[in-house]
Design an enzyme around this catalytic site. Structure first.
Site, PDB file in Angstrom:
ATOM      1  CD  GLU A  30       2.714 -10.284  -1.618  1.00  0.00           C
ATOM      2  OE1 GLU A  30       3.444  -9.477  -2.221  1.00  0.00           O
ATOM      3  OE2 GLU A  30       2.996 -11.489  -1.518  1.00  0.00           O
ATOM      4  CB  CYS A  70       3.362  -2.389  -4.916  1.00  0.00           C
ATOM      5  SG  CYS A  70       3.114  -3.840  -5.950  1.00  0.00           S
TER       6      CYS A  70
HETATM    7  P1  NAD Z   1      -3.551   0.765   2.628  1.00  0.00           P
HETATM    8  O1  NAD Z   1      -2.585   0.009   3.490  1.00  0.00           O
HETATM    9  O2  NAD Z   1      -3.903   2.141   3.011  1.00  0.00           O
HETATM   10  O3  NAD Z   1      -4.963  -0.024   2.538  1.00  0.00           O
HETATM   11  C1  NAD Z   1      -5.054  -1.379   2.138  1.00  0.00           C
HETATM   12  C2  NAD Z   1      -6.312  -1.989   2.739  1.00  0.00           C
HETATM   13  O4  NAD Z   1      -6.227  -1.946   4.158  1.00  0.00           O
HETATM   14  C3  NAD Z   1      -7.629  -1.299   2.358  1.00  0.00           C
HETATM   15  O5  NAD Z   1      -8.592  -2.297   2.065  1.00  0.00           O
HETATM   16  C4  NAD Z   1      -7.996  -0.528   3.615  1.00  0.00           C
HETATM   17  O6  NAD Z   1      -9.384  -0.434   3.818  1.00  0.00           O
HETATM   18  C5  NAD Z   1      -7.384  -1.364   4.730  1.00  0.00           C
HETATM   19  N1  NAD Z   1      -6.952  -0.541   5.860  1.00  0.00           N
HETATM   20  C6  NAD Z   1      -6.412   0.716   5.806  1.00  0.00           C
HETATM   21  N2  NAD Z   1      -6.121   1.149   7.055  1.00  0.00           N
HETATM   22  C7  NAD Z   1      -6.480   0.150   7.898  1.00  0.00           C
HETATM   23  C8  NAD Z   1      -6.425   0.003   9.323  1.00  0.00           C
HETATM   24  N3  NAD Z   1      -5.959   0.971  10.115  1.00  0.00           N
HETATM   25  N4  NAD Z   1      -6.868  -1.159   9.862  1.00  0.00           N
HETATM   26  C9  NAD Z   1      -7.342  -2.154   9.068  1.00  0.00           C
HETATM   27  N5  NAD Z   1      -7.428  -2.065   7.735  1.00  0.00           N
HETATM   28  C10 NAD Z   1      -6.997  -0.937   7.135  1.00  0.00           C
HETATM   29  O7  NAD Z   1      -2.942   0.670   1.171  1.00  0.00           O
HETATM   30  P2  NAD Z   1      -3.445   1.352  -0.158  1.00  0.00           P
HETATM   31  O8  NAD Z   1      -3.276   2.831  -0.035  1.00  0.00           O
HETATM   32  O9  NAD Z   1      -4.785   0.823  -0.530  1.00  0.00           O
HETATM   33  O10 NAD Z   1      -2.387   0.773  -1.214  1.00  0.00           O
HETATM   34  C11 NAD Z   1      -1.133   1.337  -1.404  1.00  0.00           C
HETATM   35  C12 NAD Z   1      -0.029   0.554  -0.728  1.00  0.00           C
HETATM   36  O11 NAD Z   1      -0.126  -0.820  -1.066  1.00  0.00           O
HETATM   37  C13 NAD Z   1       1.356   0.985  -1.198  1.00  0.00           C
HETATM   38  O12 NAD Z   1       2.238   1.031  -0.103  1.00  0.00           O
HETATM   39  C14 NAD Z   1       1.767  -0.137  -2.156  1.00  0.00           C
HETATM   40  O13 NAD Z   1       3.152  -0.292  -2.325  1.00  0.00           O
HETATM   41  C15 NAD Z   1       1.140  -1.316  -1.504  1.00  0.00           C
HETATM   42  N6  NAD Z   1       0.931  -2.379  -2.472  1.00  0.00           N
HETATM   43  C16 NAD Z   1       1.655  -3.516  -2.389  1.00  0.00           C
HETATM   44  C17 NAD Z   1       1.508  -4.517  -3.340  1.00  0.00           C
HETATM   45  C18 NAD Z   1       2.279  -5.802  -3.295  1.00  0.00           C
HETATM   46  O14 NAD Z   1       1.915  -6.714  -4.027  1.00  0.00           O
HETATM   47  N7  NAD Z   1       3.323  -5.925  -2.501  1.00  0.00           N
HETATM   48  C19 NAD Z   1       0.589  -4.332  -4.376  1.00  0.00           C
HETATM   49  C20 NAD Z   1      -0.139  -3.152  -4.418  1.00  0.00           C
HETATM   50  C21 NAD Z   1       0.030  -2.184  -3.462  1.00  0.00           C
END
Ligand code: NAD
Length: 477
Positions: A219, A253
């Site tokens: 997602e 998002c």
């Molecule tokens: P992110 O991708 O930075 O982090 C999400 C999760 O991944 C966190 O738990 C983090 O610890 C983990 N993570 C981060 N880097 C990692 C790596 N290198 N390896 C493994 N795990 C890792 O996202 P965010 O900043 O928390 O959220 C914002 C993003 O999420 C935006 O792009 C937003 O559009 C998206 N989002 C999508 C939805 C949806 O339903 N489609 C909903 C909410 C947010």
């Protein structure tokens, strides 16, 4: 993190994962009654601890209570109630028709839990996006390990408490931590990984999943466009765009990332947008910063990022139509509307994920459609118009995970619809039945009769009768 800490977390992960693998085998034959009982326990905890959930999310980024109630709590409780109501039907095997060559057989799809799932959650809806997928996992009969976001520590601790007070860790467990912990978890051969986060990290998740051929639901996010056609009800559209954009301080998002508005109504629409910001967040003229109804950016890294996006745009010729005030230590950033945009500005390249709203004029609809189609496929697309032909045309000529006509972001609350992106904005779908499917293996089952069957005449040695049947099949079917 020290090495000894690492070793301890690794040991903890190993232990939970092994226990869940054993439990997953037991869950394979779990009934709807058992799963509903688990969902009811979850629902009950949420109801009893409503106030604690509010406090935790507020402590993380001053999200107003009404926003927490709707976008963190209601979405989850409605997902649970929906699953409880429909689970028995979802779990029933589904018969499929029999083609002529298979006469005498019976076929159906049997839904079985995939097994042990990993749920990795983001920070922007920290409760909803960790517990929502858990509802689908439990409905499907999976065990789950949740990795909440490290950026929202209060909610992360609350989720841990919820899970520890509600489930045995062989069924549901929480492992808290940063990227390194996430990567330790990803090294395990999960049966399904449900990730919500950025497209950049989504690629890392998919690579890690490929090592174990774990299935994934990704997602992700992206730049969700909003088209304001000249036949839109402009006031109504401005109210809806401002609400969806600045809810959660723009960190949604499916927020309208930017607006494409017909040139002939652009000035009028801009003034309506500005007036709506004042009406929602500054009704008593005490300043938006003092409004209790406006959330904050999650941390100073994001405050700096938003500030940079704005100054980069201004430097390259953008005009700040309204807003722009900010207070970095407080992580406050005023709802800001920007015009005069060009493609070389960073704000028009990646998802903004903050309270900046670019508004771009277009001369005809084709120009707007081309603009959208030149960018990666968005998570959502919003169109405001009363013209049914234009509605049909935009739906046909663009692609997006979801689309809403004459509103924004409401599709998230409709749990009869699949929720998710397409390619860069996501892979796989969530919510309701579609969430249940994400955590289920659709096992195809066929039952054949004993003795003579419709396919035995086709076995070697290939003779005249078999040939005639094959010729008939090729000719008629
Ligand atoms: P992110 O991708 O930075 O982090 C999400 C999760 O991944 C966190 O738990 C983090 O610890 C983990 N993570 C981060 N880097 C990692 C790596 N290198 N390896 C493994 N795990 C890792 O996202 P965010 O900043 O928390 O959220 C914002 C993003 O999420 C935006 O792009 C937003 O559009 C998206 N989002 C999508 C939805 C949806 O339903 N489609 C909903 C909410 C947010």
């Amino acid at each position: 993190m020290m090495n000894t800490d690492n070793d301890m977390i690794q040991e903890q992960i190993n232990e939970i994962f092994s226990a869940q693998k054993v439990q997953a085998l037991k869950m394979r034959s779990s009934t709807s009654l058992l799963r509903i009982a688990l969902l009811k326990k979850l629902l009950n905890w949420i109801k009893v601890n409503h106030e604690d959930i509010r406090r935790a999310v507020y402590a993380d980024f001053k999200k107003p209570y009404p926003e927490i109630d709707i976008s963190e709590i209601y979405v989850v409780t409605s997902e649970i109630n929906h699953a409880i109501k429909h689970l028995e039907g979802w779990m029933k095997s589904k018969k499929v028709p029999t083609p002529i060559i298979m006469l005498g057989t019976k076929s159906y799809i049997q839904f079985e839990p995939k097994g042990t799932a990993l749920i990795i959650a983001p920070w922007n809806y920290p409760f909803n996006l960790a517990i929502g997928p858990l509802v689908s996992a439990l409905a499907a009969g999976c065990t789950a390990i949740i990795k909440p976001s490290e950026m929202t520590p209060h909610t992360s601790a609350l989720i841990r408490r919820l899970v520890e007070e509600t489930f045995d860790k062989s069924l549901v467990a929480v492992v808290e931590g940063e990227i390194q912990v996430s990567q330790m978890l990803l090294a395990k051969p999960f049966d399904h990984i449900f990730f919500t986060g950025s497209p950049t990290v989504g690629k890392i998740i998919m690579k890690a999943a490929a090592e174990n051929l774990s299935s994934v639901t990704l997602e992700l996010g992206g730049k969700s466009p909003t088209i304001i056609d000249l036949k839109a009800d402009l006031k109504d559209a401005a109210e809806k765009v401002i609400y969806a954009k600045f809810l959660n301080c723009g960190q949604t998002c499916i927020a309208p990332d930017y607006v494409l508005v017909h040139e002939s109504v652009k000035d009028k629409f801009l003034s309506l947008l500005k007036a709506q910001v004042e009406k929602m967040y500054n009704p008593k003229n005490k300043g938006i910063e003092n409004s209790r109804d406006y959330a904050r950016l999650v941390n100073s890294k994001h405050s700096k990022r938003i500030k940079h996006l704005l100054s980069d745009a201004k430097m390259k010729g953008a005009i700040m139509y309204s807003g722009g005030n900010n207070n970095e230590p407080e992580k406050y950033f005023e709802p800001t509307i920007i015009t005069n945009l060009t493609g070389d500005m960073e704000i028009m390249q990646d998802e903004i994920f903050g309270p900046l709203l670019p508004v771009i004029g277009y001369a005809d609809l084709e120009e707007a459609i081309n603009y959208i189609n030149l960018k990666p496929k968005p998570l959502a697309l919003y169109l405001f118009t009363t013209d049914k032909e234009i509605q049909k045309r935009v739906l046909k000529e663009t692609t997006s995970g979801g689309a809403v006509i004459n509103d924004c972001a409401l599709n998230f609350l409709q749990n009869e619809l699949p929720f998710g992106g397409v390619n860069t904005s996501g892979i796989g779908k969530a919510h309701g039945y579609h969430g249940f499917l994400a955590f289920s293996n659709e096992k195809s089952v066929m039952k054949q009769r004993i003795g003579m069957t419709s396919t035995k005449p086709l076995y070697p040695p290939y003779g005249i009768t078999g040939r005639k049947i094959i010729d008939g099949l090729l000719k008629w079917f």
